[in-house]
Design a protein around this motif. Structure first.
Motif, PDB file in Angstrom:
ATOM      1  N   GLU A 132      42.524  15.700  20.864  1.00 29.29           N
ATOM      2  CA  GLU A 132      43.487  15.154  19.719  1.00 29.29           C
ATOM      3  C   GLU A 132      42.695  14.267  18.897  1.00 29.29           C
ATOM      4  O   GLU A 132      41.652  13.900  19.149  1.00 29.29           O
ATOM      5  N   TRP A 133      43.006  14.451  17.566  1.00 33.40           N
ATOM      6  CA  TRP A 133      42.012  13.630  16.549  1.00 33.40           C
ATOM      7  C   TRP A 133      42.447  12.170  16.480  1.00 33.40           C
ATOM      8  O   TRP A 133      43.462  11.723  16.911  1.00 33.40           O
ATOM      9  N   ILE A 134      41.425  11.538  16.553  1.00 30.41           N
ATOM     10  CA  ILE A 134      41.359   9.967  16.501  1.00 30.41           C
ATOM     11  C   ILE A 134      41.326   9.744  14.939  1.00 30.41           C
ATOM     12  O   ILE A 134      40.350   9.957  14.131  1.00 30.41           O
ATOM     13  N   ILE A 135      42.389   9.107  14.323  1.00 30.24           N
ATOM     14  CA  ILE A 135      42.489   8.571  12.816  1.00 30.24           C
ATOM     15  C   ILE A 135      42.202   7.294  12.786  1.00 30.24           C
ATOM     16  O   ILE A 135      43.113   6.412  13.403  1.00 30.24           O
ATOM     17  N   GLY A 136      41.605   6.569  11.749  1.00 30.52           N
ATOM     18  CA  GLY A 136      41.566   5.328  11.519  1.00 30.52           C
ATOM     19  C   GLY A 136      40.847   5.002  10.127  1.00 30.52           C
ATOM     20  O   GLY A 136      40.453   5.784   9.379  1.00 30.52           O
ATOM     21  N   ARG A 137      41.331   3.744   9.814  1.00 28.89           N
ATOM     22  CA  ARG A 137      40.762   3.174   8.416  1.00 28.89           C
ATOM     23  C   ARG A 137      40.325   1.941   8.326  1.00 28.89           C
ATOM     24  O   ARG A 137      40.858   0.931   9.108  1.00 28.89           O
ATOM     25  N   GLY A 138      39.390   1.395   7.312  1.00 28.68           N
ATOM     26  CA  GLY A 138      39.325   0.159   7.035  1.00 28.68           C
ATOM     27  C   GLY A 138      37.761  -0.578   7.266  1.00 28.68           C
ATOM     28  O   GLY A 138      37.468  -1.626   6.829  1.00 28.68           O
ATOM     29  N   TRP A 139      36.928   0.646   7.632  1.00 32.50           N
ATOM     30  CA  TRP A 139      35.574  -0.066   7.988  1.00 32.50           C
ATOM     31  C   TRP A 139      34.891  -0.187   6.740  1.00 32.50           C
ATOM     32  O   TRP A 139      35.296   0.338   5.722  1.00 32.50           O
ATOM     33  N   HIS A 140      33.933  -1.019   6.549  1.00 36.72           N
ATOM     34  CA  HIS A 140      33.095  -1.380   5.355  1.00 36.72           C
ATOM     35  C   HIS A 140      31.757  -1.935   5.858  1.00 36.72           C
ATOM     36  O   HIS A 140      31.782  -2.936   5.997  1.00 36.72           O
ATOM     37  N   GLN A 141      30.830  -0.983   5.497  1.00 35.76           N
ATOM     38  CA  GLN A 141      29.539  -1.181   6.181  1.00 35.76           C
ATOM     39  C   GLN A 141      28.818  -2.616   5.207  1.00 35.76           C
ATOM     40  O   GLN A 141      27.935  -3.485   6.089  1.00 35.76           O
ATOM     41  N   SER A 142      29.201  -3.000   4.094  1.00 37.68           N
ATOM     42  CA  SER A 142      28.677  -3.846   3.330  1.00 37.68           C
ATOM     43  C   SER A 142      29.299  -5.341   3.584  1.00 37.68           C
ATOM     44  O   SER A 142      29.017  -6.303   3.442  1.00 37.68           O
ATOM     45  N   LYS A 143      30.312  -5.205   4.590  1.00 36.37           N
ATOM     46  CA  LYS A 143      31.052  -6.420   5.074  1.00 36.37           C
ATOM     47  C   LYS A 143      30.526  -6.797   6.619  1.00 36.37           C
ATOM     48  O   LYS A 143      31.023  -7.805   7.197  1.00 36.37           O
ATOM     49  N   TRP A 144      29.699  -5.943   7.238  1.00 33.35           N
ATOM     50  CA  TRP A 144      29.231  -6.194   8.465  1.00 33.35           C
ATOM     51  C   TRP A 144      28.320  -7.319   8.570  1.00 33.35           C
ATOM     52  O   TRP A 144      27.385  -7.624   7.871  1.00 33.35           O
ATOM     53  N   THR A 145      28.444  -7.988   9.963  1.00 31.63           N
ATOM     54  CA  THR A 145      27.524  -9.149  10.061  1.00 31.63           C
ATOM     55  C   THR A 145      26.223  -8.804  10.625  1.00 31.63           C
ATOM     56  O   THR A 145      25.206  -9.525  10.614  1.00 31.63           O
ATOM     57  N   GLU A 146      26.201  -7.476  11.153  1.00 32.97           N
ATOM     58  CA  GLU A 146      24.790  -7.032  11.693  1.00 32.97           C
ATOM     59  C   GLU A 146      24.835  -5.454  11.366  1.00 32.97           C
ATOM     60  O   GLU A 146      26.120  -4.859  11.330  1.00 32.97           O
ATOM     61  N   MET A 147      23.597  -4.837  11.217  1.00 31.75           N
ATOM     62  CA  MET A 147      23.493  -3.699  10.856  1.00 31.75           C
ATOM     63  C   MET A 147      22.894  -2.676  12.126  1.00 31.75           C
ATOM     64  O   MET A 147      21.980  -3.266  12.927  1.00 31.75           O
ATOM     65  N   PRO A 148      23.354  -1.524  12.269  1.00 32.83           N
ATOM     66  CA  PRO A 148      22.664  -0.664  13.263  1.00 32.83           C
ATOM     67  C   PRO A 148      21.239  -0.471  12.838  1.00 32.83           C
ATOM     68  O   PRO A 148      20.823  -0.548  11.712  1.00 32.83           O
ATOM     69  N   LYS A 149      20.441   0.157  13.720  1.00 31.97           N
ATOM     70  CA  LYS A 149      18.941   0.288  13.358  1.00 31.97           C
ATOM     71  C   LYS A 149      18.829   1.429  12.484  1.00 31.97           C
ATOM     72  O   LYS A 149      17.855   1.572  11.479  1.00 31.97           O
ATOM     73  N   ASP A 150      19.671   2.667  12.805  1.00 29.57           N
ATOM     74  CA  ASP A 150      19.212   3.816  12.260  1.00 29.57           C
ATOM     75  C   ASP A 150      20.635   3.776  11.026  1.00 29.57           C
ATOM     76  O   ASP A 150      21.818   4.052  11.422  1.00 29.57           O
ATOM     77  N   MET A 151      19.895   3.799   9.879  1.00 30.16           N
ATOM     78  CA  MET A 151      20.956   4.077   8.737  1.00 30.16           C
ATOM     79  C   MET A 151      20.484   4.900   7.594  1.00 30.16           C
ATOM     80  O   MET A 151      19.072   5.037   7.363  1.00 30.16           O
ATOM     81  N   VAL A 152      21.317   5.499   6.881  1.00 28.82           N
ATOM     82  CA  VAL A 152      20.737   6.318   5.890  1.00 28.82           C
ATOM     83  C   VAL A 152      21.521   6.097   4.562  1.00 28.82           C
ATOM     84  O   VAL A 152      22.795   6.082   4.755  1.00 28.82           O
ATOM     85  N   ASN A 153      20.669   5.680   3.341  1.00 34.67           N
ATOM     86  CA  ASN A 153      21.334   5.363   2.436  1.00 34.67           C
ATOM     87  C   ASN A 153      22.469   4.001   2.459  1.00 34.67           C
ATOM     88  O   ASN A 153      23.403   4.104   1.710  1.00 34.67           O
ATOM     89  N   GLY A 154      22.133   3.218   3.235  1.00 34.37           N
ATOM     90  CA  GLY A 154      22.971   2.039   3.475  1.00 34.37           C
ATOM     91  C   GLY A 154      24.037   2.382   4.338  1.00 34.37           C
ATOM     92  O   GLY A 154      25.039   1.581   4.579  1.00 34.37           O
ATOM     93  N   PHE A 155      24.170   3.673   4.935  1.00 31.52           N
ATOM     94  CA  PHE A 155      25.470   3.884   5.920  1.00 31.52           C
ATOM     95  C   PHE A 155      24.842   4.035   7.394  1.00 31.52           C
ATOM     96  O   PHE A 155      23.743   4.571   7.717  1.00 31.52           O
ATOM     97  N   GLN A 156      25.775   3.934   8.202  1.00 34.35           N
ATOM     98  CA  GLN A 156      25.469   4.341   9.677  1.00 34.35           C
ATOM     99  C   GLN A 156      25.377   5.668   9.879  1.00 34.35           C
ATOM    100  O   GLN A 156      25.947   6.611   9.035  1.00 34.35           O
ATOM    101  N   THR A 157      24.979   6.374  11.066  1.00 37.30           N
ATOM    102  CA  THR A 157      24.969   7.652  11.474  1.00 37.30           C
ATOM    103  C   THR A 157      25.974   8.052  12.671  1.00 37.30           C
ATOM    104  O   THR A 157      26.260   7.145  13.469  1.00 37.30           O
TER     105      THR A 157
END
Length: 575
Positions: A132-157
């Motif tokens: 079954e597909w899991i569908i969601g909306r609303g994330w925004h990486q520029s509003k995160w208080t902590e960032m993951p170590k591996d990012m590409v062009n400012g986005f998570q992998t």
């Protein structure tokens, strides 16, 4: 004696008849509302003591003593008890079904880290059927208080997402709606190999980007037009789910004091749903629907039959929505100069500009307003150029076109006066400043931010009205937050002191008008709604605090106490 009696009674009867003819019969009100601050947004009387409505129309607005003449035993009396009332609020740019679906799918709007997204999806996986597909909306990486170590062009992998959901495909839309984040299973279904065997050129797509790491591997981030590579594999919604989403959206509007909604881009299926809901008497918000400009066949059909101006004022179709660039958050907004935080990248032209002119010409010929999404300064300039070119070719059809630019978020200073010169209305969602301004400066740099971003007061002073809103579900529907942003230019946490570029703040009167009369004007409906004026529709919003006098620091504590739509109380907070 008998003659005198006859003369007397003839006199009495004549007097009563004369009195009856000289005193007009006053209509009886359905509702009588008084007892608080009532702001009309009517230039002839800015405030009144009382309002009387009859059925779905405003009957009277003025003094309480005069209003009471319309009261009889059947009149419902509402004592505001110090609360405040305005015309019903109009969401000037949102996505109605997106509002409803956001309440059915995974809501990520309040997530503050990648880990929170992973945790939310992991919970959904526990309850999902295999595959079954899991569908969601609303994330925004520029509003995160902590960032993951591996990012590409400012986005998570995608790797952590793929680990916790190896068998269920996942599609998570960016808050802006201009990017999607997917796991390995979703890419597998779409035929996008993690390690492409035939090179990486097949992942190139005009008007969008499949993000890749240094080895050419897709990271799971798809922007703008590239989202379609995944989207076409997501199962379509069911009629039952559509109806449920519609009902949830109606309820959300009522809870937020929204009585009118400009729906920014819908297709054939949604049109059919709206028609069905209207016939079933479930259309309890006035929808001003924009046809999605990507369906040429649909547009051709509507050009032939012309706009639908609903005599019931519930579902009106006389506008076309074009999407001309992306969003700042996904670095998809189309800029004149490169992104400050991604050198060499200018964003995306998501629609060939000749289509803007072609649609503008067709709109003028067939009576349709054209509303073009443009966020970056390059996109805004190109849209203005193409509108102007169409106007010059058909000058006799431009008397009252009211073409719009949706968002108009970042403008080159030279283009600001062109809005009023061309009669183009900016539909700007003030709450975007509260959410975006803290990181938007990283995208644009200080000079471009200060000279051309969120230029509300400059546009208003030029003489053009602004249509306000939230772009829901990009932002929550809450109009109080957008009004607060309009008058403070602060984040919803109240920072910075004095607000960002405070010279561009709206006054409280301007902000209220942008959500009422100016929003009505943006839909050719200022004669029937947008102010508390006798003869207009009885759509009203009641608040816990006085929007015009409550201290700014307490503004966000304002709550919607009651919503009146079409003369009927449809929401009461206490209930």
């Amino acid at each position: 004696m008998c003659l005198n009696k006859s003369i007397f009674w003839n006199f009495v009867i004549s007097f009563l008849l004369l009195t009856a003819c000289s005193t007009p019969n006053k209509e009886s009100a359905t509702l009588l509302i008084y007892g608080g601050s009532i702001y009309t947004v009517d230039s002839t009387q800015a405030t009144v003591e009382a309002v009387a409505t009859k059925d779905n129309k405003i009957l009277f607005a003025g003094s309480l003593s005069e209003a009471e003449a319309y009261k009889d035993d059947a009149t419902r009396v509402i004592d505001l008890k110090g609360k405040t009332m305005t015309p019903g609020l109009i969401e000037g740019h949102g996505h109605f079904m997106g509002l409803g679906y956001n309440k059915l799918n995974l809501d990520l709007m309040n997530t503050t880290s990648y880990q929170e997204i992973v945790d939310a999806v992991a919970e959904s996986v526990k309850n999902a059927e295999p595959g079954e597909w899991i569908i969601g909306r609303g994330w925004h990486q520029s509003k995160w208080t902590e960032m993951p170590k591996d990012m590409v062009n400012g986005f998570q992998t995608h790797y952590r997402l793929s680990e916790i959901s190896p068998d269920n495909p996942v599609y998570l839309s960016h808050a802006s709606g201009h990017a999607g984040f997917v796991n390995a299973k979703a890419m597998e279904i779409a035929g996008i190999e993690i390690l492409p065997k035939d090179g990486i050129d097949k992942l190139e797509i005009e008007g969008g980007e499949v993000m890749r790491d240094g080895l050419g591997r897709p990271t799971g981030i798809f922007t703008e037009e590239a989202v379609s590579l995944i989207g076409k594999y997501i199962p379509r919604s069911t009629p039952e789910k559509n109806a449920k989403a519609f009902e949830l959206a109606i309820a959300a509007c009522h809870q937020n004091g929204i009585t009118g909604f400009h729906d920014a881009g819908i297709g054939r299926e949604t049109l059919a749903l709206y028609d069905q809901m209207k016939r079933a008497n479930k259309m309890k918000v006035r929808l001003y629907a924009m046809l999605g400009g990507g369906d040429k066949e649909l547009l051709g059909e509507w050009y032939e039959k012309g706009p639908l101006i609903d005599p019931d004022h519930l579902l009106t179709i006389r506008a076309i929505k074009l999407s001309c660039d992306g969003a700042l958050g996904s670095r998809g907004a189309w800029l004149l100069e490169p992104y400050a935080d991604r050198p060499g990248h200018f964003g995306h032209e998501t629609l060939p500009m000749h289509i803007v002119k072609e649609t503008a010409l067709n709109g003028l010929k067939h009576g349709f307003q054209v509303c073009s999404h443009a966020i970056g300064d390059r996109a805004n300039r190109e849209v203005l150029d193409n509108y102007e070119s169409a106007f010059s070719e058909l000058p006799g059809l431009t008397t009252d076109h009211r073409f719009r630019i949706e968002h108009a978020q970042h403008l080159n200073p030279a283009d600001i006066p062109r809005f009023v010169a061309l009669g183009v209305i900016p539909a700007m969602q003030a709450v975007h400043l509260s959410s975006d301004r803290p990181w938007a400066i990283d995208r644009l740099g200080e000079k471009r931010i200060k000279e051309g971003a969120y230029m509300w007061q400059s546009l208003l002073k030029s003489g053009i009205p602004i249509v306000n809103g939230t772009d829901v579900p990009v932002e929550p529907l809450n109009p109080i937050a957008s009004l607060y942003a309009s008058i403070s230019r602060k984040t919803l946490k109240g920072t910075p002191e004095g607000g960002y570029e405070p010279e561009q703040k709206m006054t409280r009167e301007q902000a209220l008008k942008s959500y009422t009369l100016d929003a009505a004007y943006g839909a050719f409906e200022e004669d029937i709604k947008g102010s508390i004026t006798p003869g207009k529709l009885a759509d009203l919003t009641i608040y816990s605090q006085d929007l015009m006098t409550v201290p700014e620091a307490e503004f966000l504590n304002t709550e919607i106490e009651m919503t009146i739509f079409d003369g009927q109380v449809v929401y009461t907070k206490s209930e």
